[in-house]
Scaffold this active site. Sequence first.
Site, PDB file in Angstrom:
ATOM      1  N   LYS A   9       0.897  -1.366  -0.116  1.00 40.71           N
ATOM      2  CA  LYS A   9       0.008  -0.009  -0.035  1.00 40.71           C
ATOM      3  C   LYS A   9       0.833   1.412  -0.076  1.00 40.71           C
ATOM      4  O   LYS A   9       0.429   2.204  -0.573  1.00 40.71           O
ATOM      5  CB  LYS A   9      -1.067  -0.227   1.207  1.00 40.71           C
ATOM      6  CG  LYS A   9      -2.083  -0.929   0.972  1.00 40.71           C
ATOM      7  CD  LYS A   9      -2.917  -0.924   1.855  1.00 40.71           C
ATOM      8  CE  LYS A   9      -4.605  -2.163   1.816  1.00 40.71           C
ATOM      9  NZ  LYS A   9      -5.363  -1.748   2.961  1.00 40.71           N
ATOM     10  N   ASP A  30     -10.377   2.505   2.427  1.00 47.16           N
ATOM     11  CA  ASP A  30     -10.571   1.953   3.651  1.00 47.16           C
ATOM     12  C   ASP A  30     -11.088   2.320   4.699  1.00 47.16           C
ATOM     13  O   ASP A  30     -12.086   1.899   5.321  1.00 47.16           O
ATOM     14  CB  ASP A  30      -9.087   1.144   4.159  1.00 47.16           C
ATOM     15  CG  ASP A  30      -8.296   0.122   3.545  1.00 47.16           C
ATOM     16  OD1 ASP A  30      -8.905  -0.478   2.745  1.00 47.16           O
ATOM     17  OD2 ASP A  30      -7.029  -0.093   3.394  1.00 47.16           O
TER      18      ASP A  30
HETATM   19  P1  NAP Z   1       0.381  -2.772   8.449  1.00 44.47           P
HETATM   20  O1  NAP Z   1       0.627  -1.399   8.077  1.00 44.47           O
HETATM   21  O2  NAP Z   1       1.515  -3.663   8.392  1.00 44.47           O
HETATM   22  O3  NAP Z   1       0.255  -2.381  10.097  1.00 44.47           O
HETATM   23  C1  NAP Z   1       0.238  -3.639  11.029  1.00 44.47           C
HETATM   24  C2  NAP Z   1      -0.080  -3.087  12.391  1.00 44.47           C
HETATM   25  O4  NAP Z   1      -0.343  -4.206  13.242  1.00 44.47           O
HETATM   26  C3  NAP Z   1       0.925  -2.296  12.795  1.00 44.47           C
HETATM   27  O5  NAP Z   1       0.342  -1.099  13.819  1.00 44.47           O
HETATM   28  C4  NAP Z   1       2.040  -3.358  13.739  1.00 44.47           C
HETATM   29  O6  NAP Z   1       2.608  -2.607  14.777  1.00 44.47           O
HETATM   30  C5  NAP Z   1       0.900  -4.043  14.372  1.00 44.47           C
HETATM   31  N1  NAP Z   1       1.149  -5.474  14.612  1.00 44.47           N
HETATM   32  C6  NAP Z   1       1.560  -6.444  13.887  1.00 44.47           C
HETATM   33  N2  NAP Z   1       1.828  -7.401  14.732  1.00 44.47           N
HETATM   34  C7  NAP Z   1       1.658  -7.155  15.985  1.00 44.47           C
HETATM   35  C8  NAP Z   1       1.856  -7.956  17.122  1.00 44.47           C
HETATM   36  N3  NAP Z   1       2.223  -9.294  17.148  1.00 44.47           N
HETATM   37  N4  NAP Z   1       1.090  -7.304  18.107  1.00 44.47           N
HETATM   38  C9  NAP Z   1       0.811  -5.995  18.373  1.00 44.47           C
HETATM   39  N5  NAP Z   1       0.594  -5.295  17.062  1.00 44.47           N
HETATM   40  C10 NAP Z   1       1.152  -5.792  16.084  1.00 44.47           C
HETATM   41  O7  NAP Z   1      -0.952  -3.511   8.045  1.00 44.47           O
HETATM   42  P2  NAP Z   1      -2.280  -2.736   7.750  1.00 44.47           P
HETATM   43  O8  NAP Z   1      -2.448  -2.600   6.343  1.00 44.47           O
HETATM   44  O9  NAP Z   1      -2.331  -1.547   8.483  1.00 44.47           O
HETATM   45  O10 NAP Z   1      -3.515  -3.725   8.105  1.00 44.47           O
HETATM   46  C11 NAP Z   1      -3.724  -4.115   9.668  1.00 44.47           C
HETATM   47  C12 NAP Z   1      -4.712  -5.183   9.606  1.00 44.47           C
HETATM   48  O11 NAP Z   1      -5.990  -4.573   8.971  1.00 44.47           O
HETATM   49  C13 NAP Z   1      -4.720  -6.434   8.862  1.00 44.47           C
HETATM   50  O12 NAP Z   1      -5.099  -7.500   9.645  1.00 44.47           O
HETATM   51  C14 NAP Z   1      -5.404  -6.112   7.369  1.00 44.47           C
HETATM   52  O13 NAP Z   1      -5.730  -7.603   6.934  1.00 44.47           O
HETATM   53  C15 NAP Z   1      -6.698  -5.459   8.178  1.00 44.47           C
HETATM   54  N6  NAP Z   1      -7.344  -4.840   6.824  1.00 44.47           N
HETATM   55  C16 NAP Z   1      -8.590  -4.986   6.568  1.00 44.47           C
HETATM   56  C17 NAP Z   1      -9.315  -4.250   5.611  1.00 44.47           C
HETATM   57  C18 NAP Z   1     -10.683  -4.663   5.303  1.00 44.47           C
HETATM   58  O14 NAP Z   1     -11.194  -4.188   4.313  1.00 44.47           O
HETATM   59  N7  NAP Z   1     -11.229  -5.383   6.120  1.00 44.47           N
HETATM   60  C19 NAP Z   1      -8.657  -3.403   5.012  1.00 44.47           C
HETATM   61  C20 NAP Z   1      -7.044  -3.103   5.227  1.00 44.47           C
HETATM   62  C21 NAP Z   1      -6.601  -3.587   6.187  1.00 44.47           C
HETATM   63  P3  NAP Z   1       3.857  -2.098  14.782  1.00 44.47           P
HETATM   64  O15 NAP Z   1       3.772  -0.413  14.148  1.00 44.47           O
HETATM   65  O16 NAP Z   1       4.517  -2.170  16.095  1.00 44.47           O
HETATM   66  O17 NAP Z   1       4.750  -3.112  13.587  1.00 44.47           O
END
Ligand code: NAP
Length: 269
Positions: free
Chosen positions: A65, A101
């Site tokens: 992204k 989103d």
């Molecule tokens: P991202 O940019 O990689 O961000 C991941 C986030 O999760 C960061 O804040 C990270 O913290 C945290 N994290 C990862 N592993 C962790 C752990 N073990 N314990 C605590 N925090 C943890 O990912 P993203 O694009 O924001 O996506 C996040 C979630 O939203 C995913 O599950 C994705 O599938 C979901 N999502 C859903 C939709 C939908 O349409 N339903 C759309 C977009 C995303 P750090 O900063 O410390 O690394």
Amino acid sequence: MTRYAVFGQPISHSLSPRIHAAFAAQLGIDLDYRAIEAGRGAFASALAAFARDGGRGANVTLPLKQDASALCSELSDRARRCGSVNTLARAGDEWHGDSTDGIGLLRDLARHGIETRGVRVLLLGAGGAARAAAFALADAGARELVVMNRTATRAQALAVALGTPARTCDRDALQREPTFDIVVNATSAGHAGDVFAWPLAAEATPTACYDLSYGGAARAFLAAARAAGARVALDGLGMLVEQAAESFALWHGCAPDTTPVHALLRAEA
Ligand code: NAP
């Protein structure tokens, strides 16, 4: 037949081809929407090849992204603010980037009758999806956004970008926070199967809890939310459909009816 695609890695699990095919069938639009596997190193060339083959629009998901945003000649305000792009639209020889989103989350909350104006929100996470959710909730009139993230500096950066009414909080301080109206889990912790530790005091029961992820990745958070007494506990499948509908409307100029597509995916979940 016009060509559309979703890029990401891994991507074989993506429901986007099914969702866009259902929207297209509903509106009588002939399109070819497929999933294309590409990691960060291969994305730029894969997207260029897709454009050469007549690609008109693309969705991008993890881990692309932020890379997608750098490949766009123009960004919507909402994509610029949240620093991530999930929708690309071809305009001449260029890509225009948008982020659907945040509006997807708001529409799914509204579908479930969850008020966003004037509410206190706890946001877990500070990645791309958290940023999209945070700006959308602030725009929708949330009274206060408290951001907690594993990496505290990212939470601080998000709170600063949001300005008032946002602030950060660590896990210890959260124990002393009064009740939140909505708790949004925007971390990807569930994908790694990590144990989810409920962060709020036992008496601070939120009204609604929402996990952006769905399926097995949302299970631990939703179980903890129900155990904490949350009245509503929702996964992100509805947001997925709603953000796809917004992308579809951007590309095709007409909005699909999402209700039958929500029902279709729930029946199969
Ligand atoms: P991202 O940019 O990689 O961000 C991941 C986030 O999760 C960061 O804040 C990270 O913290 C945290 N994290 C990862 N592993 C962790 C752990 N073990 N314990 C605590 N925090 C943890 O990912 P993203 O694009 O924001 O996506 C996040 C979630 O939203 C995913 O599950 C994705 O599938 C979901 N999502 C859903 C939709 C939908 O349409 N339903 C759309 C977009 C995303 P750090 O900063 O410390 O690394």
